[in-house]
Write a protein that holds these residues in place. Sequence first.
Motif, PDB file in Angstrom:
ATOM      1  N   TYR A 159     -11.882 -71.554 -21.800  1.00  0.00           N
ATOM      2  CA  TYR A 159     -10.757 -70.836 -22.388  1.00  0.00           C
ATOM      3  C   TYR A 159     -10.078 -69.932 -21.369  1.00  0.00           C
ATOM      4  O   TYR A 159      -8.851 -69.861 -21.291  1.00  0.00           O
ATOM      5  CB  TYR A 159     -11.250 -70.007 -23.579  1.00  0.00           C
ATOM      6  CG  TYR A 159     -10.244 -68.991 -24.066  1.00  0.00           C
ATOM      7  CD1 TYR A 159      -9.141 -69.387 -24.814  1.00  0.00           C
ATOM      8  CD2 TYR A 159     -10.395 -67.638 -23.770  1.00  0.00           C
ATOM      9  CE1 TYR A 159      -8.225 -68.468 -25.258  1.00  0.00           C
ATOM     10  CE2 TYR A 159      -9.484 -66.719 -24.207  1.00  0.00           C
ATOM     11  CZ  TYR A 159      -8.393 -67.123 -24.954  1.00  0.00           C
ATOM     12  OH  TYR A 159      -7.485 -66.197 -25.384  1.00  0.00           O
ATOM     13  N   GLU A 183      -6.198 -59.645 -23.221  1.00  0.00           N
ATOM     14  CA  GLU A 183      -6.303 -60.749 -24.170  1.00  0.00           C
ATOM     15  C   GLU A 183      -7.735 -61.275 -24.245  1.00  0.00           C
ATOM     16  O   GLU A 183      -8.275 -61.515 -25.339  1.00  0.00           O
ATOM     17  CB  GLU A 183      -5.357 -61.869 -23.754  1.00  0.00           C
ATOM     18  CG  GLU A 183      -5.341 -63.070 -24.689  1.00  0.00           C
ATOM     19  CD  GLU A 183      -4.631 -62.790 -26.003  1.00  0.00           C
ATOM     20  OE1 GLU A 183      -4.856 -63.558 -26.942  1.00  0.00           O
ATOM     21  OE2 GLU A 183      -3.889 -61.797 -26.074  1.00  0.00           O
ATOM     22  N   TYR A 184      -8.359 -61.431 -23.096  1.00  0.00           N
ATOM     23  CA  TYR A 184      -9.709 -61.989 -23.050  1.00  0.00           C
ATOM     24  C   TYR A 184     -10.724 -61.029 -23.680  1.00  0.00           C
ATOM     25  O   TYR A 184     -11.584 -61.428 -24.470  1.00  0.00           O
ATOM     26  CB  TYR A 184     -10.095 -62.297 -21.612  1.00  0.00           C
ATOM     27  CG  TYR A 184     -11.447 -62.940 -21.441  1.00  0.00           C
ATOM     28  CD1 TYR A 184     -11.772 -64.103 -22.134  1.00  0.00           C
ATOM     29  CD2 TYR A 184     -12.392 -62.385 -20.591  1.00  0.00           C
ATOM     30  CE1 TYR A 184     -13.020 -64.697 -21.976  1.00  0.00           C
ATOM     31  CE2 TYR A 184     -13.635 -62.974 -20.425  1.00  0.00           C
ATOM     32  CZ  TYR A 184     -13.942 -64.125 -21.119  1.00  0.00           C
ATOM     33  OH  TYR A 184     -15.170 -64.703 -20.972  1.00  0.00           O
ATOM     34  N   SER A 186     -10.146 -58.673 -25.846  1.00  0.00           N
ATOM     35  CA  SER A 186      -9.887 -58.599 -27.291  1.00  0.00           C
ATOM     36  C   SER A 186     -10.473 -59.807 -28.010  1.00  0.00           C
ATOM     37  O   SER A 186     -11.003 -59.690 -29.120  1.00  0.00           O
ATOM     38  CB  SER A 186      -8.379 -58.511 -27.551  1.00  0.00           C
ATOM     39  OG  SER A 186      -7.845 -57.330 -27.003  1.00  0.00           O
ATOM     40  N   ASP A 187     -10.394 -60.978 -27.362  1.00  0.00           N
ATOM     41  CA  ASP A 187     -10.935 -62.192 -27.975  1.00  0.00           C
ATOM     42  C   ASP A 187     -12.458 -62.101 -28.103  1.00  0.00           C
ATOM     43  O   ASP A 187     -13.028 -62.446 -29.138  1.00  0.00           O
ATOM     44  CB  ASP A 187     -10.542 -63.410 -27.136  1.00  0.00           C
ATOM     45  CG  ASP A 187     -11.047 -64.709 -27.739  1.00  0.00           C
ATOM     46  OD1 ASP A 187     -10.558 -65.091 -28.812  1.00  0.00           O
ATOM     47  OD2 ASP A 187     -11.925 -65.338 -27.135  1.00  0.00           O
ATOM     48  N   HIS A 190     -13.240 -59.639 -30.858  1.00  0.00           N
ATOM     49  CA  HIS A 190     -12.937 -60.199 -32.174  1.00  0.00           C
ATOM     50  C   HIS A 190     -14.021 -61.180 -32.622  1.00  0.00           C
ATOM     51  O   HIS A 190     -14.375 -61.232 -33.803  1.00  0.00           O
ATOM     52  CB  HIS A 190     -11.578 -60.896 -32.127  1.00  0.00           C
ATOM     53  CG  HIS A 190     -11.202 -61.573 -33.422  1.00  0.00           C
ATOM     54  ND1 HIS A 190     -10.855 -60.873 -34.556  1.00  0.00           N
ATOM     55  CD2 HIS A 190     -11.149 -62.893 -33.767  1.00  0.00           C
ATOM     56  CE1 HIS A 190     -10.593 -61.713 -35.540  1.00  0.00           C
ATOM     57  NE2 HIS A 190     -10.760 -62.938 -35.087  1.00  0.00           N
ATOM     58  N   ARG A 191     -14.578 -61.943 -31.665  1.00  0.00           N
ATOM     59  CA  ARG A 191     -15.631 -62.915 -31.988  1.00  0.00           C
ATOM     60  C   ARG A 191     -17.026 -62.290 -31.987  1.00  0.00           C
ATOM     61  O   ARG A 191     -18.021 -62.986 -32.101  1.00  0.00           O
ATOM     62  CB  ARG A 191     -15.586 -64.081 -31.001  1.00  0.00           C
ATOM     63  CG  ARG A 191     -14.357 -64.966 -31.174  1.00  0.00           C
ATOM     64  CD  ARG A 191     -14.500 -66.237 -30.383  1.00  0.00           C
ATOM     65  NE  ARG A 191     -14.362 -66.028 -28.949  1.00  0.00           N
ATOM     66  CZ  ARG A 191     -14.805 -66.854 -28.014  1.00  0.00           C
ATOM     67  NH1 ARG A 191     -15.462 -67.934 -28.372  1.00  0.00           N
ATOM     68  NH2 ARG A 191     -14.624 -66.600 -26.736  1.00  0.00           N
TER      69      ARG A 191
END
Length: 322
Positions: A159, A183-184, A186-187, A190-191
């Motif tokens: 990813y 972005e990374y 936060s991803d 979030h996961r």
Amino acid sequence: MRSIVSEVRIARILLCIAFTPAYIVLAPPMPYALLPLLFVAGFIASQFLDLKRLYYPWLSYLSPVSGFLLNASVIFTTGFQRSPFLFFVLVPIVTYGIERHPIWVFRSAMMNTSILAFLSLRALIQTDWFGLAYTLGITMTSHTACRLMRRTQGLSRSYILTMEDALGKDPLTGLYNRRALEEYASDLSHRQIPFTLIMCDLDGFKRYNDRLGHLAGDEALKKVGVLLRESLRPADAVFRYGGDEFVIIVPDVSEFIVNYICARIRKRILKDVPEVGISFGKAFSPKDGTTVRKVMETADQRLYEAKRMSQQRRTAFKKEEV
């Protein structure tokens, strides 16, 4: 909130709990019939090991090996190639594929293949065609599941590579930029994937830049970018935060491993770019914050403290020389 790793371990424990009464009903009376129940207890105990706090390389094999022994004992005490529990060999492929690095999918499949190969040979010698078809079918299913899990994990771990098109890279160093970092991180947050954020700042870079010029400074930044990439694992990510600051994100490892990574980076910098040094500020998610902003603030504060202590050491060293 529980991480994916914790949920997978809970699922394995619940499976063992559900399996136990079924095994007691189906297991034939024999001298070693209770042996799998001992392996069940050992396997459940291995799920409570906290590898982040107590890290030794061999401990990572404890859960898979105890699961392998459990599967083998259950299959051998309930009918060998005709065992109704033969499909259990698929469980480690799926669960370790979710929980760990893709190589563990392959390792799980290879451990199970040794059982299946023995059962297939046994069925062939006994001319048990049903048992042979059963074991060969499970073997094909096992390797298909292995291939699918490794492919899925590969797509997931790649990813970050796709961020080059979506978010861009730093044109000087070729590292991912600040937008990609946000972005990374936060991803991952979030996961609910635990990660360590390491902020890095080059010591003495301004003096180096002023003394030798901006072109030399740019070359030093490029070299540092290469050294950072070479010092990290494939699952880790490095970003240029701005100027001579870099950020490294290391997913789901112990503090011991993070300290080892930082020591390796410092050693490479001192060897290949001796004109500058490097300081680190580390923050751990979710321990140091449940939001990306809080984790970055904590890492930035610790970086400031590390640079202040480094400056004090350099000042004390100069006074000793005088």
